[in-house]
Design a protein around this motif. Structure first.
Motif, PDB file in Angstrom:
ATOM      1  N   SER A   1       0.812  -1.218   0.000  1.00  0.00           N
ATOM      2  CA  SER A   1       0.000   0.000   0.000  1.00  0.00           C
ATOM      3  C   SER A   1       0.847   1.270   0.000  1.00  0.00           C
ATOM      4  O   SER A   1       0.327   2.359  -0.269  1.00  0.00           O
ATOM      5  CB  SER A   1      -0.936   0.004   1.204  1.00  0.00           C
ATOM      6  N   SER A   2       2.143   1.143   0.283  1.00  0.00           N
ATOM      7  CA  SER A   2       3.016   2.321   0.294  1.00  0.00           C
ATOM      8  C   SER A   2       3.560   2.647  -1.091  1.00  0.00           C
ATOM      9  O   SER A   2       4.245   3.662  -1.263  1.00  0.00           O
ATOM     10  CB  SER A   2       4.187   2.105   1.269  1.00  0.00           C
ATOM     11  N   ILE A   3       3.263   1.801  -2.067  1.00  0.00           N
ATOM     12  CA  ILE A   3       3.752   2.012  -3.438  1.00  0.00           C
ATOM     13  C   ILE A   3       2.638   2.649  -4.249  1.00  0.00           C
ATOM     14  O   ILE A   3       1.603   2.035  -4.507  1.00  0.00           O
ATOM     15  CB  ILE A   3       4.198   0.686  -4.074  1.00  0.00           C
ATOM     16  N   ASN A   4       2.831   3.894  -4.668  1.00  0.00           N
ATOM     17  CA  ASN A   4       1.819   4.607  -5.439  1.00  0.00           C
ATOM     18  C   ASN A   4       2.500   5.649  -6.322  1.00  0.00           C
ATOM     19  O   ASN A   4       3.725   5.733  -6.370  1.00  0.00           O
ATOM     20  CB  ASN A   4       0.782   5.245  -4.510  1.00  0.00           C
ATOM     21  N   GLU A   5       1.684   6.450  -7.002  1.00  0.00           N
ATOM     22  CA  GLU A   5       2.242   7.405  -7.959  1.00  0.00           C
ATOM     23  C   GLU A   5       2.999   8.555  -7.304  1.00  0.00           C
ATOM     24  O   GLU A   5       3.693   9.312  -7.995  1.00  0.00           O
ATOM     25  CB  GLU A   5       1.136   7.971  -8.851  1.00  0.00           C
ATOM     26  N   ASP A   6       2.890   8.693  -5.983  1.00  0.00           N
ATOM     27  CA  ASP A   6       3.642   9.724  -5.278  1.00  0.00           C
ATOM     28  C   ASP A   6       4.965   9.208  -4.727  1.00  0.00           C
ATOM     29  O   ASP A   6       5.893   9.998  -4.482  1.00  0.00           O
ATOM     30  CB  ASP A   6       2.800  10.289  -4.126  1.00  0.00           C
ATOM     31  N   THR A   7       5.066   7.896  -4.493  1.00  0.00           N
ATOM     32  CA  THR A   7       6.292   7.340  -3.925  1.00  0.00           C
ATOM     33  C   THR A   7       7.152   6.650  -4.976  1.00  0.00           C
ATOM     34  O   THR A   7       8.355   6.485  -4.786  1.00  0.00           O
ATOM     35  CB  THR A   7       5.964   6.326  -2.814  1.00  0.00           C
ATOM     36  N   PHE A   8       6.532   6.228  -6.061  1.00  0.00           N
ATOM     37  CA  PHE A   8       7.239   5.575  -7.163  1.00  0.00           C
ATOM     38  C   PHE A   8       6.865   6.308  -8.444  1.00  0.00           C
ATOM     39  O   PHE A   8       5.720   6.239  -8.905  1.00  0.00           O
ATOM     40  CB  PHE A   8       6.836   4.108  -7.232  1.00  0.00           C
ATOM     41  N   ILE A   9       7.810   7.058  -8.996  1.00  0.00           N
ATOM     42  CA  ILE A   9       7.506   7.985 -10.090  1.00  0.00           C
ATOM     43  C   ILE A   9       8.370   7.652 -11.293  1.00  0.00           C
ATOM     44  O   ILE A   9       9.599   7.602 -11.199  1.00  0.00           O
ATOM     45  CB  ILE A   9       7.765   9.442  -9.651  1.00  0.00           C
ATOM     46  N   VAL A  10       7.728   7.416 -12.420  1.00  0.00           N
ATOM     47  CA  VAL A  10       8.437   7.166 -13.675  1.00  0.00           C
ATOM     48  C   VAL A  10       8.041   8.258 -14.660  1.00  0.00           C
ATOM     49  O   VAL A  10       6.852   8.430 -14.943  1.00  0.00           O
ATOM     50  CB  VAL A  10       8.101   5.785 -14.267  1.00  0.00           C
ATOM     51  N   LYS A  11       9.022   8.986 -15.155  1.00  0.00           N
ATOM     52  CA  LYS A  11       8.762  10.032 -16.133  1.00  0.00           C
ATOM     53  C   LYS A  11       9.516   9.732 -17.423  1.00  0.00           C
ATOM     54  O   LYS A  11      10.692   9.368 -17.382  1.00  0.00           O
ATOM     55  CB  LYS A  11       9.167  11.409 -15.609  1.00  0.00           C
ATOM     56  N   VAL A  12       8.821   9.889 -18.539  1.00  0.00           N
ATOM     57  CA  VAL A  12       9.418   9.723 -19.860  1.00  0.00           C
ATOM     58  C   VAL A  12       9.289  11.051 -20.593  1.00  0.00           C
ATOM     59  O   VAL A  12       8.173  11.556 -20.772  1.00  0.00           O
ATOM     60  CB  VAL A  12       8.736   8.592 -20.652  1.00  0.00           C
ATOM     61  N   ASN A  13      10.419  11.633 -20.944  1.00  0.00           N
ATOM     62  CA  ASN A  13      10.444  12.954 -21.581  1.00  0.00           C
ATOM     63  C   ASN A  13       9.633  13.964 -20.783  1.00  0.00           C
ATOM     64  O   ASN A  13       8.921  14.804 -21.333  1.00  0.00           O
ATOM     65  CB  ASN A  13       9.939  12.867 -23.021  1.00  0.00           C
TER      66      ASN A  13
END
Length: 349
Positions: A87-99
């Protein structure tokens, strides 16, 4: 005493292949950004270890060098020193950005031989060539005791197109490096190499966790190497190959945190499957002393052990082409006492 070298101070990232189509996969959470899949027992849904006072750390990362160029399907992993609180893994704690734009995908948590977590990530859309990828892992990610990741990790790299070559018919590597990309220390070897000879034919492929043992390349961060095969144009549902696991970790580090490991990943247009194949701890003392393999053992005492050729079949749901298979050898929790994995007779069904 062997020196422990953790990768938490290094730039690190996640693998682009973890959305398993295996029936044993257990989706546990969906958000606007991620579907989280737990394969095994390394991901927990609630805090369970109330005596845990140690912070969450990265034991090993592939690759562990930032600012480089890598093929679009380059495998990247995090081996952790504990289980993960899903539950601690989400778009605020794990962020992947492409360009510069954050991307969605599937996160898979696989269980290592020591019971700890290997986190994998599959983007919703396959990364294109010449893309800038930045992956950030924050201290908001926690282990099964609620302990946070002690150091934020960020990894940046640029993708590029893999060189061409027809991989069809080269599962035995008799056509050399056609359809292959090696990252780190890897090569196609011909004939007998001390204790290791081809499973069939006159050649076999190999990857190592060391530096310049079988090629002019160094393992990524001195710890990990990968071989990418492909593309295969057909739709596939199983992968079969033979492997020969040779390591200087035997026998004195069996049962320790220095669990050199071997993984296989299949990546296609509609998903991917990542599987932990074996490791020093899984193999244990069921090895034979190796003599004559170039450069081995590379450090420590004069003993290196090997398994001999072992057949492995990996089954998964249908994955459509173009398909790549990625083999990974990594030195976990340190960057010495190297491992070599021979690979031969690779085929899809």
């Amino acid at each position: 005493m062997k020196k422990i070298i953790y990768a938490s101070g290094l730039m690190a990232a996640f693998i682009f292949a973890g959305c398993s189509n295996n029936d044993d996969s257990k989706p546990v959470e969906s958000t606007d950004f991620y579907t989280v899949v737990n394969n095994g027992n390394a991901g927990v849904t609630t805090v369970t270890d109330f005596e845990d006072a140690e912070p969450l750390e990265i034991a090993q990362a592939i690759p562990s060098v930032s600012g480089q160029q890598y093929p679009a399907y380059t495998p990247v992993l995090f081996f952790f020193n504990d289980k993960l609180l899903l539950s601690s893994i989400n778009e605020d704690t794990f962020i992947v950005k492409v360009n510069g734009s954050q991307v969605k995908g599937t996160i898979s948590v696989n269980e290592a031989a020591n019971g700890y977590a290997i986190l994998t990530f599959t983007p919703e859309k396959v990364f294109k060539n010449n893309a800038e990828v930045i992956v950030t892992l924050t201290g908001g990610i926690q282990d099964d005791g609620g302990q946070p990741l002690v150091n934020e990790a960020e990894y940046q790299y640029t993708t590029f197109s893999e060189p061409g070559g027809d991989v069809d018919g080269n599962g035995g590597f008799e056509d050399g490096t056609n359809g292959l990309v090696f990252i780190g220390d890897g090569n196609v070897l011909t004939g007998e190499q001390g204790c290791m000879s081809p499973f069939a034919g006159s050649s076999f492929a190999a990857i190592t966790s060391g530096n310049q043992l079988i090629s002019s390349g160094d393992a990524i961060g001195g710890t990990s190497s990968a071989m990418i095969m492909g593309p295969f144009d057909s739709t596939v549902s199983s992968l079969t190959f033979n492997y020969n696991f040779l390591s200087a970790e035997f026998l004195e580090y069996v049962g320790s945190e220095f669990d050199d490991s071997f993984m296989a990943v299949v990546v296609g247009q509609n998903g991917a499957h990542a599987e932990f194949v074996t490791s020093v701890n899984i193999i244990g003392e069921n090895v034979t002393q190796c003599n004559g393999f170039p450069g081995m053992p590379d450090q420590g005492d004069d003993y290196a052990g090997f398994t001999g050729w072992t057949n492995k079949q990996i089954n998964f749901g249908s994955i459509s082409g173009p398909v790549y298979v990625i083999f990974i050898a990594t030195d976990v929790s340190d960057d010495i006492y190297s491992t070599v994995v021979g690979i031969d007779d690779v085929s899809f069904n």
